[in-house]
Scaffold this active site. Structure first.
Site, short mmCIF file in Angstrom:
data_model
loop_
_atom_site.label_atom_id
_atom_site.label_comp_id
_atom_site.label_asym_id
_atom_site.label_seq_id
_atom_site.Cartn_x
_atom_site.Cartn_y
_atom_site.Cartn_z
N TYR A 145 0.85 -1.20 0.00
CA TYR A 145 0.00 0.00 0.00
C TYR A 145 0.89 1.25 0.00
O TYR A 145 1.69 1.43 0.92
CB TYR A 145 -0.89 -0.08 1.24
N ASP A 230 -2.03 -5.99 9.39
CA ASP A 230 -3.04 -4.98 9.08
C ASP A 230 -4.21 -5.73 8.43
O ASP A 230 -4.10 -6.19 7.28
CB ASP A 230 -2.44 -3.94 8.13
N ILE A 232 -7.34 -4.67 7.81
CA ILE A 232 -8.38 -3.68 7.50
C ILE A 232 -9.40 -4.20 6.49
O ILE A 232 -10.54 -3.74 6.46
CB ILE A 232 -7.72 -2.36 7.03
N LYS A 272 -12.98 0.37 5.51
CA LYS A 272 -13.23 -0.46 4.32
C LYS A 272 -14.44 -1.38 4.54
O LYS A 272 -15.34 -1.43 3.73
CB LYS A 272 -12.01 -1.31 3.99
C1 LIG Z 1 -3.70 -1.64 4.08
C2 LIG Z 1 -4.23 -0.32 4.54
N1 LIG Z 1 -3.93 0.11 5.78
C3 LIG Z 1 -4.36 1.30 6.21
C4 LIG Z 1 -5.15 2.13 5.43
C5 LIG Z 1 -5.66 3.43 5.98
O1 LIG Z 1 -6.99 3.29 6.40
P1 LIG Z 1 -7.78 4.37 7.28
O2 LIG Z 1 -8.69 5.10 6.35
O3 LIG Z 1 -8.58 3.57 8.29
O4 LIG Z 1 -6.79 5.25 7.94
C6 LIG Z 1 -5.50 1.70 4.13
C7 LIG Z 1 -6.32 2.55 3.26
O5 LIG Z 1 -6.42 2.39 2.06
C8 LIG Z 1 -5.03 0.46 3.68
O6 LIG Z 1 -5.34 0.00 2.47
#
Ligand SMILES: Cc1ncc(COP(=O)(O)O)c(C=O)c1O
Length: 481
Positions: A145, A230, A232, A272
């Site tokens: 990312y 992570d 998410i 997400k």
């Molecule tokens: C792998 C990953 N980590 C963290 C984030 C950041 O997310 P947040 O909007 O909750 O700060 C993203 C956002 O695209 C992401 O894809």
């Protein structure tokens, strides 16, 4: 400039990356079906807009939660004054329950081990502050990312050392790649403090296999370092193989209360899975008491507002709603991903087989004029300026291969009618004769319903990349690494 700090003037934020440059171009010329049909469609942003109807209908049916009321009584004053950095107990309980639910209730989380943060961005940075000193290193599998350069490095002074994963095995993590990255850090005199993985992966849209998870656990055990997972995108796994949380691996291995139990930390967020990045709701989950205590104190710099916590505590406690939301969200994403893949295949573009998240890693190497990063940026510029799609090139994700690797984010497609003409969708050198080289791209699959026309001619057109019923937001980001 001399009046400003080194932090502000250094370039480790990554602002110059094509990932952020694409966003800027989109901001200058955003697509609108009526007002600006020749504008740029944002497909470089991992937004999930597929289930707003479900969220909005829940809000309409729960006016008390929205209106700061509990059992009919106003709790406005209570919420307005609340400033405890431990967070609202009711919200933390609801969030850990939700985290368990999306992991099929195979893992139980304790809300005392949860730290609330303003999104996963803040969670990742806070963990860096807790686990590493300036100049220490974290190892990250590529492609990763693009925001991690900002989140992990910029303010903390921590370095990222890539774990070079390759297309030849579908970018899977191997023992030798882990070892090579570790040695590379040692060569650079960097002390390795841990490994950070995203599971499911941004930008690949795949889940880590049990084999990879075991490799990671064995590796960090042998090296005596941390592992950050992570997770998410854990709620949006829509196809087999399924998702296994690192916490489940530890539990299956009966590692509770061992040293390794204290070395593994999860990052989560509702940006997400619930599609609400604007609410800034993230979390760190750790079994390490010292990490939880330090991160809680640091969370003062990025708290989640109390009215957001209150609203979401009521929403996430509604099990009928959450179960329906999670399953419907997965169903809609799967449908959209299938349409996107079909549309791309129709124009001769293949993708890495994915099962999760909001991305599509697309192979566009045959469209490159030469096997260079310059050629990748060339094609990225054509797609953004001539076709009118912002996608992320593979290089912005630090993809390691010399062949052009591109990435198309399925980000914000807006709402309807993305079948715009876009210079008739024709771009010199794209979609015409086949060339030798190959590129991968990553495409986001998460937006709202878009316009027409996935099926189509061999030219790469916006219309062709935007299926009629499902794919609302597709960020086509081509990154060449
Ligand atoms: C792998 C990953 N980590 C963290 C984030 C950041 O997310 P947040 O909007 O909750 O700060 C993203 C956002 O695209 C992401 O894809």
């Amino acid at each position: 400039m001399k009046l400003l700090s080194k932090k502000v003037t250094c370039n480790s934020h990554g602002q110059d990356s094509s990932y952020f440059l694409g966003w800027q171009e989109y901001e200058k010329n955003p697509y609108d079906e009526v007002r600006n049909p020749r504008g740029i469609i944002q497909m470089g942003l991992a937004e999930n807009q597929l289930c707003f109807d479900l969220l909005e209908s829940w809000l309409a049916q729960n006016p008390d939660a929205v209106g700061f009321k509990k059992n009919g009584e106003s709790i406005f004053k209570e919420l307005a004054l609340f400033q405890d950095y431990h967070g609202l107990r009711a919200f933390k309980n609801a969030l850990v329950e939700f985290m368990s639910e999306i992991r099929g209730n195979k893992v139980k989380f304790d809300s005392d081990n949860l730290v609330l943060t303003a999104g996963a961005t803040s969670a990742n940075e806070t963990l860096m502050f807790c686990l590493a000193d300036p100049g220490d290193a974290f190892l990250l599998p590529t492609p990763y990312y693009p925001g991690f350069d900002r989140d992990l490095k910029w303010r903390t002074g921590v370095e990222i050392v890539p774990i070079q994963c390759r297309s030849s095995n579908g970018f899977r993590i191997t023992g030798s790649a882990l070892e090579e990255a570790y040695q590379e850090a040692e060569r650079r005199n960097l002390k390795v403090k841990g490994v950070l993985v995203t599971n499911p992966s941004n930008p690949l849209g795949i889940t880590l296999s049990l084999h990879e998870l075991n490799l990671l656990v064995n590796f960090i055990t042998a090296k005596g370092i941390h592992l950050i997972s992570d997770e998410i995108y854990s709620g949006i796994v829509f196809k087999s193989p399924g998702f296994m949380s690192i916490m489940e691996v530890l539990m299956n291995k009966k590692y509770m209360n061992t040293q390794i139990w204290n070395q593994i930390h999860i990052v989560y967020s509702l940006s997400k899975d619930l599609g609400i990045p604007g609410f800034r709701v993230g979390a760190i989950y750790s079994n390490n008491e010292m990490v939880v205590s330090a991160a809680t104190k640091m969370s003062s710099f990025g708290l989640v507002s109390s009215q957001t916590q209150y609203l979401l505590s009521v929403m996430l406690s509604d099990k009928v709603f959450t179960e329906n939301y999670v399953s419907e969200n997965r169903k809609r994403l799967k449908h959209r991903q299938q349409m996107l893949i079909r549309g791309l295949r129709n124009v001769g573009i293949g993708c890495l087989e994915s099962n999760a998240g909001l991305f599509c890693w697309v192979d566009m190497r045959h469209l490159l004029s030469s096997n260079t990063f310059e050629a990748e940026i060339e094609i990225w510029k054509k797609i953004i300026y001539e076709v009118g799609l912002n996608i992320s090139p593979g290089s912005s994700c630090h993809c390691s291969e010399p062949e052009s690797v591109e990435r198309i984010h399925g980000g914000d497609y807006g709402t309807e009618g993305h079948d715009k003409e876009a210079n008739n969708g024709e771009v010199d050198g794209i979609g015409g004769e086949e060339e030798d080289n190959v590129v991968f791209e990553n495409i986001h699959v998460g937006g709202e319903a878009s316009g027409n026309g996935v099926d189509g001619s061999p030219d790469v057109e916006k219309a062709e990349l935007m299926p009629s019923e499902g794919i609302d937001e597709c960020d086509l980001t081509m990154v060449r690494s």
